[in-house]
Design a protein around this motif. Sequence first.
Motif, mmCIF file in Angstrom:
data_model
loop_
_atom_site.group_PDB
_atom_site.id
_atom_site.type_symbol
_atom_site.label_atom_id
_atom_site.label_comp_id
_atom_site.label_asym_id
_atom_site.label_seq_id
_atom_site.Cartn_x
_atom_site.Cartn_y
_atom_site.Cartn_z
ATOM 1 N N LEU A 4 -6.996 3.919 6.282
ATOM 2 C CA LEU A 4 -7.150 3.342 5.158
ATOM 3 C C LEU A 4 -8.563 1.839 6.122
ATOM 4 O O LEU A 4 -9.483 1.295 6.183
ATOM 5 C CB LEU A 4 -6.086 2.395 4.499
ATOM 6 C CG LEU A 4 -6.538 1.809 3.048
ATOM 7 C CD1 LEU A 4 -8.084 2.628 2.081
ATOM 8 C CD2 LEU A 4 -5.906 1.086 2.783
ATOM 9 N N LEU A 52 -9.358 6.397 -1.024
ATOM 10 C CA LEU A 52 -8.114 5.815 -1.869
ATOM 11 C C LEU A 52 -8.297 7.236 -3.236
ATOM 12 O O LEU A 52 -8.077 8.240 -3.120
ATOM 13 C CB LEU A 52 -7.600 4.878 -2.734
ATOM 14 C CG LEU A 52 -7.097 3.734 -1.167
ATOM 15 C CD1 LEU A 52 -6.242 2.926 -1.722
ATOM 16 C CD2 LEU A 52 -5.976 4.306 -1.001
ATOM 17 N N LEU A 86 -5.117 9.469 -3.236
ATOM 18 C CA LEU A 86 -4.314 8.527 -2.798
ATOM 19 C C LEU A 86 -4.064 6.343 -3.652
ATOM 20 O O LEU A 86 -3.532 6.412 -4.102
ATOM 21 C CB LEU A 86 -4.227 7.977 -1.373
ATOM 22 C CG LEU A 86 -3.735 8.864 -0.391
ATOM 23 C CD1 LEU A 86 -4.572 8.735 0.691
ATOM 24 C CD2 LEU A 86 -2.320 9.708 -0.799
ATOM 25 N N ASN A 140 -4.992 -3.935 -1.404
ATOM 26 C CA ASN A 140 -6.662 -3.190 -0.654
ATOM 27 C C ASN A 140 -7.450 -4.173 -1.749
ATOM 28 O O ASN A 140 -7.628 -4.666 -0.205
ATOM 29 C CB ASN A 140 -7.611 -1.640 -1.378
ATOM 30 C CG ASN A 140 -8.542 -2.003 -0.648
ATOM 31 O OD1 ASN A 140 -8.948 -1.868 0.452
ATOM 32 N ND2 ASN A 140 -9.634 -1.861 -1.451
ATOM 33 N N ARG A 153 -1.830 0.060 -5.231
ATOM 34 C CA ARG A 153 -2.443 0.244 -3.873
ATOM 35 C C ARG A 153 -4.153 -0.060 -3.821
ATOM 36 O O ARG A 153 -4.960 -1.021 -3.393
ATOM 37 C CB ARG A 153 -2.589 2.179 -3.682
ATOM 38 C CG ARG A 153 -1.335 2.267 -2.854
ATOM 39 C CD ARG A 153 -1.474 3.748 -2.450
ATOM 40 N NE ARG A 153 -0.811 4.623 -1.996
ATOM 41 C CZ ARG A 153 -0.487 5.639 -2.203
ATOM 42 N NH1 ARG A 153 -0.725 5.979 -3.123
ATOM 43 N NH2 ARG A 153 1.224 6.038 -1.512
ATOM 44 N N LEU A 168 0.675 -1.366 -0.089
ATOM 45 C CA LEU A 168 -0.413 -0.147 0.050
ATOM 46 C C LEU A 168 1.022 1.506 -0.139
ATOM 47 O O LEU A 168 0.414 2.323 -0.569
ATOM 48 C CB LEU A 168 -0.805 0.371 1.556
ATOM 49 C CG LEU A 168 -2.324 -0.879 0.997
ATOM 50 C CD1 LEU A 168 -2.884 -0.853 2.385
ATOM 51 C CD2 LEU A 168 -3.138 -0.090 -0.187
ATOM 52 N N ASN A 169 1.643 1.015 0.492
ATOM 53 C CA ASN A 169 3.002 2.689 0.647
ATOM 54 C C ASN A 169 2.535 3.561 1.100
ATOM 55 O O ASN A 169 2.227 4.982 0.532
ATOM 56 C CB ASN A 169 3.292 2.186 -0.603
ATOM 57 C CG ASN A 169 5.045 3.696 -0.508
ATOM 58 O OD1 ASN A 169 5.168 3.596 0.283
ATOM 59 N ND2 ASN A 169 4.856 4.036 -1.985
ATOM 60 N N LEU A 170 1.067 3.240 2.105
ATOM 61 C CA LEU A 170 0.581 4.471 2.573
ATOM 62 C C LEU A 170 1.806 4.664 3.950
ATOM 63 O O LEU A 170 2.359 4.210 4.411
ATOM 64 C CB LEU A 170 -1.144 4.762 3.667
ATOM 65 C CG LEU A 170 -1.243 4.074 2.224
ATOM 66 C CD1 LEU A 170 -2.843 3.439 2.249
ATOM 67 C CD2 LEU A 170 -2.049 5.246 1.037
ATOM 68 N N THR A 171 1.491 6.605 4.680
ATOM 69 C CA THR A 171 2.168 6.638 6.148
ATOM 70 C C THR A 171 1.506 6.214 6.950
ATOM 71 O O THR A 171 0.623 5.495 6.821
ATOM 72 C CB THR A 171 1.941 8.377 6.370
ATOM 73 O OG1 THR A 171 0.407 8.537 6.278
ATOM 74 C CG2 THR A 171 2.536 8.872 4.269
ATOM 75 N N GLN A 231 -2.148 7.413 7.339
ATOM 76 C CA GLN A 231 -3.610 7.078 6.382
ATOM 77 C C GLN A 231 -3.325 5.635 6.412
ATOM 78 O O GLN A 231 -4.516 4.738 5.553
ATOM 79 C CB GLN A 231 -1.893 6.965 4.367
ATOM 80 C CG GLN A 231 -2.251 8.430 4.489
ATOM 81 C CD GLN A 231 -1.453 9.287 3.416
ATOM 82 O OE1 GLN A 231 -0.804 7.912 3.550
ATOM 83 N NE2 GLN A 231 -1.752 9.977 2.637
ATOM 84 N N LEU A 232 -3.010 4.790 6.219
ATOM 85 C CA LEU A 232 -2.508 2.933 7.037
ATOM 86 C C LEU A 232 -3.430 2.915 7.561
ATOM 87 O O LEU A 232 -4.817 2.309 7.855
ATOM 88 C CB LEU A 232 -1.012 2.438 6.974
ATOM 89 C CG LEU A 232 -1.576 1.189 7.222
ATOM 90 C CD1 LEU A 232 -2.412 -0.093 5.716
ATOM 91 C CD2 LEU A 232 -0.120 -0.158 7.492
#
Length: 203
Positions: free
Chosen positions: A49, A112, A117, A126, A122, A39-42, A45-46
Motif C-alpha cells: 500500500l 484497495l 481489501l 488511508n 481502511r 488499516l489492519n493489513l498484513t 499488504q501494508l
Amino acid sequence: MMDTADPTCTWHDDITINGQPYPTRTHAPHTSGESDIALNLTATQLDYLRAIHEAGHAVTVLTAQAHLHSAEIVKGVTTTGIGGVVYACHLTDGHGYAIYSAAGERAADRWLHEAGLWTPERAVANEVGAHSDRHNFLAINPHVGFGDKDIDYRHVHDLADQALDTQWEAVTAVADALHQNGHLTGNAIATLTSLPNHPYCTA
C-alpha cells in the motif's frame, strides 16, 4: 482548476488531527488510532500500500514534466506517520501539482478496491495517511476546501483519478519495484515507465 463552489460529495468530520477537524470522503466513525493500525493489513499488504501510494506520486511527477529525484518506502508498522517519500523538484504547474498531491492517496484507495481489501475503515485510514500531502497542498491553495471554499477538494481527487486511469500500468510497475527494493532513483523510475524525467536544474 475549474470553479466548483458547490461540493461534489459530502465530507465527513468524524476525524480530528492535532485537534482540528480532518474531513474524509468516506464515513467510518469508529476508526481511530494510528493509520497503520487502523488499516489492519498484513505486513506485506501494508508495505505494498505504501509502495502504490509513493508510485502514484512518482509517476505524476514525471507526467507533470518535473524532475524526480527518488522514491522510497518505510517497511513495517511505523508510529512516525511517515510511510514513504518522493523527492522531486520543479513541480511548477499548478494543475500538475494538484494531481501529484492527491495521486498517492487515490492510488492507494484504487489498489484497495482492486485487491478486494477496501473497507470504509481502511479508506478513512488511508485518507488520514495522506494528511501531510493535503496539508502541503492546502497551505498554498487556500481557495480549495471541503464544501466551504471556491473549489472543492473532491475536484483535486477527480483530477488525480483521471491521471491514474491513463498511467495505472506504470504506477503498478513502479509499486512492484519499490515494494521489492524499498528505494528507486528517479531515472530508474523513468526507465521503468518509459516516461521522461525532466532535467534537474539548480538555477
